[in-house]
Write a protein that holds these residues in place. Structure first.
Motif, PDB file in Angstrom:
ATOM      1  N   UNK A  83       0.835  -1.223   0.000  1.00 55.50           N
ATOM      2  CA  UNK A  83       0.000   0.000   0.000  1.00 55.50           C
ATOM      3  C   UNK A  83       0.867   1.270   0.000  1.00 55.50           C
ATOM      4  N   UNK A  84       1.934   1.245  -0.753  1.00 58.57           N
ATOM      5  CA  UNK A  84       2.826   2.418  -0.846  1.00 58.57           C
ATOM      6  C   UNK A  84       2.390   3.249  -2.050  1.00 58.57           C
ATOM      7  N   UNK A  85       2.254   4.534  -1.848  1.00 61.36           N
ATOM      8  CA  UNK A  85       1.845   5.441  -2.918  1.00 61.36           C
ATOM      9  C   UNK A  85       3.055   6.191  -3.471  1.00 61.36           C
ATOM     10  N   UNK A  86       2.889   6.694  -4.683  1.00 60.82           N
ATOM     11  CA  UNK A  86       3.962   7.452  -5.341  1.00 60.82           C
ATOM     12  C   UNK A  86       3.472   8.861  -5.654  1.00 60.82           C
ATOM     13  N   UNK A  87       4.344   9.829  -5.405  1.00 60.70           N
ATOM     14  CA  UNK A  87       4.086  11.215  -5.805  1.00 60.70           C
ATOM     15  C   UNK A  87       5.149  11.595  -6.826  1.00 60.70           C
ATOM     16  N   UNK A  88       4.726  11.854  -8.062  1.00 64.13           N
ATOM     17  CA  UNK A  88       5.660  12.103  -9.160  1.00 64.13           C
ATOM     18  C   UNK A  88       5.656  13.569  -9.557  1.00 64.13           C
ATOM     19  N   UNK A  94       4.897   6.578   1.531  1.00 61.13           N
ATOM     20  CA  UNK A  94       4.875   7.269   0.239  1.00 61.13           C
ATOM     21  C   UNK A  94       6.300   7.471  -0.262  1.00 61.13           C
ATOM     22  N   UNK A  95       6.455   7.453  -1.580  1.00 59.70           N
ATOM     23  CA  UNK A  95       7.742   7.691  -2.232  1.00 59.70           C
ATOM     24  C   UNK A  95       7.555   8.842  -3.212  1.00 59.70           C
ATOM     25  N   UNK A  96       8.426   9.841  -3.103  1.00 56.40           N
ATOM     26  CA  UNK A  96       8.350  11.022  -3.976  1.00 56.40           C
ATOM     27  C   UNK A  96       9.520  11.003  -4.952  1.00 56.40           C
ATOM     28  N   UNK A  97       9.213  11.203  -6.236  1.00 55.04           N
ATOM     29  CA  UNK A  97      10.250  11.249  -7.276  1.00 55.04           C
ATOM     30  C   UNK A  97      10.111  12.580  -8.005  1.00 55.04           C
ATOM     31  N   UNK A  98      11.197  13.355  -8.030  1.00 56.83           N
ATOM     32  CA  UNK A  98      11.165  14.656  -8.706  1.00 56.83           C
ATOM     33  C   UNK A  98      12.383  14.789  -9.617  1.00 56.83           C
ATOM     34  N   UNK A  99      12.191  15.590 -10.663  1.00 60.31           N
ATOM     35  CA  UNK A  99      13.280  15.852 -11.614  1.00 60.31           C
ATOM     36  C   UNK A  99      13.439  17.356 -11.745  1.00 60.31           C
ATOM     37  N   UNK A 100      14.695  17.793 -11.664  1.00 62.69           N
ATOM     38  CA  UNK A 100      15.006  19.208 -11.847  1.00 62.69           C
ATOM     39  C   UNK A 100      16.134  19.318 -12.856  1.00 62.69           C
ATOM     40  N   UNK A 101      16.056  20.337 -13.699  1.00 57.30           N
ATOM     41  CA  UNK A 101      17.032  20.470 -14.786  1.00 57.30           C
ATOM     42  C   UNK A 101      17.674  21.844 -14.752  1.00 57.30           C
TER      43      UNK A 101
END
Length: 460
Positions: free
Chosen positions: A326-331, A365-372
């Motif tokens: 039941x782990x959610x992802x925040x993209x 929860x697991x958060x994945x972010x991308x910065x350029x």
């Protein structure tokens, strides 16, 4: 053959200085020989002309009496020759050997010529002049009895050169010792390193090239010491990691030999043996993969792809793991195109996201972010799991290291995943680091260039 560097330096110095001094002295003497001899002959010629005028003015007896008392006879020897070869000498001491005068020289002077003879470079000179006494022409020869100022100056310079060579030789003996000592220390240090002793301190305080060499040598020694420690740790870790599953396999295999073992127990033992064998296989694969990456024998296959899409695909592939807990992802994934090795980066995201899922709490929860920015892309993966202690954060990218061994064993971890991830990121000229706090989750930050570094192949 001379093998000592110290002896070679000293001999080369002495040969160079002595040879250079002798060549310079002889060359200078050869160039200025005529000028120096001319300077020696001029006062002798003037003296002879004064004697000739005296005999032409006064009677011979008076002139001879006057000449006998002249102070110049302390410096010159004076001889008068007639046609028969008989001569009269003035100022000749018993211990002095005058220059030899030939019949031809006498005849030349009696015929009105002037004779000038040099017996060496800036050395004794013989001068012959004609003069008339009581109507008879005679040959007057003047030769040098004592050194002139020019000769004394040459002798002084020669002695000065000899003293300089001796003093310089003594100085170079000491200076060369000071120069060669650091090299001897380096030689001794290499012998210690060859013997396996890396705990070396050179204590070389010199600056310049030798100081830089000593500093580089000490840095190399420290690196070798670290490599040796890593090697020992690696052997120890491999032995430990292999021993544990082998012990389990051996123990349960022996238990299977029991004849009256229930089928349920037999199946459980077999599952454990299979699980431990698979864990060993994963560890072996991880070691092989890491070895290939570290040796750079695996060439990077660059291609252009969408980074955000790749990460989404990895998350979808891991759905059975995160949905079961039941782990959610925040993209927060911005569309980004980059050039990199697609398969290797796919393994990076799989390993990191797999760890985030594995060490997160139920319902986390697991958060994945991308910065350029202009040249690179920064991927940040944050979980809400158990976190990592400050002591462990410095070692999480080492092979075999497990921050939480209970979770790693429960989930079949081998401690190789993050080591492989770091090596892949380094091959892409990127950077990886961790930010974590015990009980509050972990963030892994990966920085990668948008394009491969210059010189790396771009294979599409």
């Amino acid at each position: 053959m001379v093998r000592s560097l110290y002896t070679r330096v000293v001999l080369i110095f002495l040969a160079s200085v002595i040879g250079g001094t002798l060549i310079s002295f002889l060359l200078a003497a050869w160039i200025f020989e005529d000028k120096l001899n001319e300077n020696l002959q001029i006062p002798m010629i003037y003296f002879g002309q004064d004697i000739a005028r005296m005999y032409g003015t006064f009677p011979a007896d008076e002139a001879s009496a006057y000449v006998s008392g002249m102070s110049q006879l302390k410096m010159y020897n004076l001889r008068f020759f007639d046609e028969t070869g008989e001569y009269e000498s003035f100022g000749e001491p018993n211990e002095y050997q005058p220059a030899t005068v030939t019949k031809e020289q006498i005849n030349l002077i009696l015929n009105g010529d002037v004779v000038q003879v040099n017996r060496g470079v800036v050395s004794t000179t013989l001068v012959g002049l004609p003069f008339t006494s009581n109507g008879e022409t005679k040959a007057m020869f003047i030769d040098q009895r004592t050194p002139t100022s020019n000769t004394l100056a040459i002798q002084f310079l020669l002695n000065f050169s000899i003293y300089t060579l001796v003093t310089g030789s003594l100085v170079i003996l000491v200076a060369t010792k000071f120069l060669v000592n650091p090299i001897k220390k380096l030689t001794d240090a290499t012998r210690h390193i060859a013997g396996g002793n890396f705990n070396i301190r050179l204590n070389i305080k010199q600056k310049g090239e030798l100081g830089a060499l000593a500093q580089s040598f000490e840095e190399m020694t420290r690196d070798l010491q670290q490599v040796e420690q890593l090697r020992r740790d690696f052997v120890s870790n491999v032995s430990h990691e292999v021993q544990s599953p082998l012990t389990s396999i051996t123990g349960y295999a022996k238990a299977l030999k029991q004849m009256n073992l229930p089928d349920r127990e037999r199946d459980r033992y077999l599952d454990i043996i299979i699980s431990e064998a698979e864990r060993m296989s994963k560890m072996s694969d991880g070691l092989l993969k890491l070895s290939l990456l570290e040796s750079q024998s695996q060439q990077l296959q660059f291609s252009t792809f969408s980074l955000d899409e790749q990460i989404r695909r990895v998350i979808v592939a891991l759905q059975p793991q995160w949905s079961a807990r039941s782990i959610s992802f925040e993209l927060q994934l911005k569309p980004i195109q980059m050039e990199a090795d697609y398969d290797l980066l796919n393994q990076v995201w799989t390993n990191i996201l797999g760890n985030s899922i594995k060490f997160s709490n139920e319902g986390g929860a697991v958060t994945v972010s991308i910065r350029q920015d202009s040249r690179s892309v920064i991927v940040r993966i944050t979980d809400t799991g158990i976190g990592i202690s400050p002591e462990d954060q410095r070692r999480i990218f080492e092979r075999f290291f497990k921050a939480d061994r209970s979770h790693s064993r429960q989930n079949g971890g081998s401690g190789m995943g993050l080591a492989i991830v770091k090596q892949i990121v380094m091959l892409h000229s990127g950077d990886i680091r961790a930010e974590s706090e015990s009980g509050k989750g972990t963030s892994i930050i990966i920085t990668l260039p948008l394009k491969p570094p210059t010189g790396q192949a771009n294979i599409t």
